[in-house]
Scaffold this active site. Structure first.
Site, PDB file in Angstrom:
ATOM      1  N   ASP A   1       0.826  -1.210   0.000  1.00 21.11           N
ATOM      2  CA  ASP A   1       0.000   0.000   0.000  1.00 21.11           C
ATOM      3  C   ASP A   1       0.858   1.257   0.000  1.00 21.11           C
ATOM      4  OD1 ASP A   1      -2.261  -1.595   0.123  1.00 21.11           O
ATOM      5  OD2 ASP A   1      -2.327  -1.561   2.311  1.00 21.11           O
TER       6      ASP A   1
ATOM      7  N   TYR B   1       6.625  -9.989   7.062  1.00 15.90           N
ATOM      8  CA  TYR B   1       6.500  -8.549   7.254  1.00 15.90           C
ATOM      9  C   TYR B   1       7.002  -8.169   8.640  1.00 15.90           C
ATOM     10  CZ  TYR B   1       3.469  -7.762   3.169  1.00 15.90           C
ATOM     11  OH  TYR B   1       2.963  -7.648   1.897  1.00 15.90           O
TER      12      TYR B   1
END
Length: 242
Positions: free
Chosen positions: A51, A108
């Site tokens: 994003d 992540y």
């Protein structure tokens, strides 16, 4: 030939990975650089979208490209890329390899700092909270995410996926002084999934959400039961495994 690339980037100045009509995505910047060295448009396929504002130590993408010396591709491309996007490696892979569909694991890391004020040196890469957080409670909650679950409650609206089942292989919360690092590894992630999970752990650590509500989130898939979506700037795609 089919070539796999590694790329590292700071996402601050970009509207995310994907090429867009009205904003600059990282994909477009890299495809433009490829056009500079090949003289034609080359479409690239990433392991997944990140994003706006999200960073990557190692994002991966593949492209069909004819180039005499693959090892020289990173240097050639980097000459046409900005300082906040750099190719880290390039190697030939099998013809049926796809950076997204061939991936087995993704990891992540989310960085969150606690304090009265945020240092300007952390402002682009680390999220901030003024609340005192219970580290042990966050790790206990993180352990509950390991395994295969329905993560519908941890997905923002606007997604087009139909299957919300994902498997988390490991999830650790490390504290160093006032810095918390959330490292999560899974077979795939939904839209804003990591940021919502971290937001849920933060609310649990604050006593705003009861830890036993996590099972209800898995069972019902209700987004309103989970925590807020944390700031994008704290999130980094650490690695993709094939």
């Amino acid at each position: 030939m089919n070539i796999l690339f590694g790329v590292s980037y700071v996402g601050t100045n970009y509207a995310g990975w994907q090429r867009q009509d009205n904003a600059l995505g990282i994909q477009e910047v890299i495809e433009n650089a490829l056009q500079q060295i090949t003289g034609k448009y080359v479409e690239i396929f990433a392991s997944g979208r990140t994003d706006a504002g999200v960073h990557a130590y190692e994002q991966c993408f593949n492209a069909q490209l004819d180039f005499k010396d693959v090892k020289k591709l990173p240097r050639a491309l980097n000459a046409f890329l900005p300082e906040d996007i750099k190719i880290t490696y390039a190697k030939e892979v099998a013809g049926d390899f796809h950076a997204r569909y061939s991936a087995h694991k993704k990891t992540y890391v989310y960085r969150l700092k606690q304090g009265d004020t945020q240092s300007p040196f952390d402002s682009f890469y680390t999220a901030y909270t003024q609340y005192n957080l219970d580290h042990k409670k966050m790790q206990k909650a993180a352990d509950m995410f390991v395994g295969t679950h329905n993560f519908h409650a941890f997905c923002s609206s606007g997604t087009t996926v139909k299957d919300f089942e994902r498997t988390i292989y490991s999830f650790t919360v490390t504290k160093t002084q006032n810095l918390y690092e959330f490292e999560i590894c899974g077979n795939g992630f939904l839209y804003n999934m990591v940021r919502i999970i971290v937001g849920t752990l933060v609310d649990i650590a604050r006593g705003k959400i009861a830890i036993d509500k996590i099972e209800e989130m898995f069972k019902t898939g209700k987004r309103q039961l989970a925590g807020k979506t944390m700031d994008a700037k704290g999130l980094v795609l650490k690695k993709v495994e094939y």
